[in-house]
Design an enzyme around this catalytic site. Sequence first.
Site, short mmCIF file in Angstrom:
data_model
loop_
_atom_site.label_atom_id
_atom_site.label_comp_id
_atom_site.label_asym_id
_atom_site.label_seq_id
_atom_site.Cartn_x
_atom_site.Cartn_y
_atom_site.Cartn_z
N LYS A 1 0.83 -1.21 0.00
CA LYS A 1 0.00 0.00 0.00
C LYS A 1 0.87 1.25 0.00
O LYS A 1 0.60 2.22 -0.72
CB LYS A 1 -0.94 -0.02 1.21
CG LYS A 1 -2.06 -1.05 1.04
CD LYS A 1 -2.84 -1.34 2.31
CE LYS A 1 -3.79 -2.53 2.05
NZ LYS A 1 -4.56 -2.95 3.21
N GLN B 1 -5.05 -1.93 9.53
CA GLN B 1 -4.85 -3.22 8.87
C GLN B 1 -5.40 -4.35 9.75
O GLN B 1 -5.07 -4.44 10.94
CB GLN B 1 -3.35 -3.43 8.59
CG GLN B 1 -3.04 -4.69 7.81
CD GLN B 1 -3.59 -4.67 6.39
OE1 GLN B 1 -3.54 -3.65 5.70
NE2 GLN B 1 -4.13 -5.78 5.94
N ASP C 1 -11.26 2.43 3.68
CA ASP C 1 -11.62 1.02 3.49
C ASP C 1 -13.13 0.86 3.30
O ASP C 1 -13.59 -0.20 2.88
CB ASP C 1 -11.17 0.18 4.69
CG ASP C 1 -9.85 -0.55 4.43
OD1 ASP C 1 -9.52 -0.77 3.25
OD2 ASP C 1 -9.18 -0.88 5.42
#
Length: 279
Positions: A53, A97, A120
């Site tokens: 990422k 995460q 997200d």
Amino acid sequence: MAKIIDGKAIAAKVRAEVAEGVRALREQRGIVPGLATILVGNDPGSQVYVRGKHRACKKVGITSFDHRPEPSVTQSELIHLVERLNGDPEVHGVLVQLPLPSHLDAELILDRVRPEKDVDGFHPMNAGRLLTGRAGLRSCTPMGIMRLLSEMKVELEGKRALVIGRSNIVGKPMALLLLEQNATVTIAHSRTRDLPDRVAEADVLVAAVGRPEFVKGEWVKEGAVVIDVGINRCDDGLVGDVAYEAAARRALAITPVPGGVGPMTIATLLSNTLWAARA
Ligand SMILES: NC(=O)c1ccc[n+]([C@@H]2O[C@H](COP(=O)([O-])OP(=O)(O)OC[C@H]3O[C@@H](n4cnc5c(N)ncnc54)[C@H](OP(=O)(O)O)[C@@H]3O)[C@@H](O)[C@H]2O)c1
């Protein structure tokens, strides 16, 4: 044989668009999009994802901030970090995460991410916005799949779509996005009966189960579009949720694993970060 849906090439196109959008935002409004990631613990898979990422951000001109609290971090310390990033004007996206170590309540922590920075698309506010058809940040993998379908010019209106899997991250938002495009959507899960029959009816099939080659090629309708979300590590490398060879003989188009859905997820994260920065 089916057309292979080239996720790598389409993801490269998305990244080029994001890079252009980042450049324009910087020149016109002096804003440089910023993404902060929070990684707790030593899960090797998560470390690979987070590294990917950051690398992807760098390539398109998004600034990224790498937070790695000690594995012993407490719930309140982690919430404090999320709150600090929520208030940081250089940070437009905050990504926690998953999975988090078991002493931390992932749901509670994700709920503390400001919905405007929830790149997200996991926050209940954004899930609710999707459900009610309003603009908001949307889950990256299903959004990436919608882009694959639109690049392949797959007509969805009135078509029968089957989504196998009902996770909050993939299955449910996927079904809502297909519905938004006027497909007739069925969601299958572990209690579904007669799954092969449901698959045989589907013009568009999205498999997000997490079991190697679970969907048999013979189940697939002739001329269907098959999207394989599964990433299963097996002895012979990465394998999807669909038995690829047999399915490709029947499908009109199919995503490979790897190189199909996977590259789209990170590309969509970048475009969500740009979207958040613009907003
Ligand atoms: N390519 C990418 O970027 C990307 C992103 C995210 C995930 N993935 C991959 O996609 C897969 C799914 O991920 P996820 O997070 O959605 O997984 P998940 O949370 O484990 O959900 C799996 C879903 O599959 C359903 N299922 C399990 N066994 C089934 C069966 N026998 N018949 C029908 N349905 C069954 C489950 O049903 P119940 O709800 O009834 O248990 C559940 O809804 C995994 O392989 C994951 O690695 C890939």
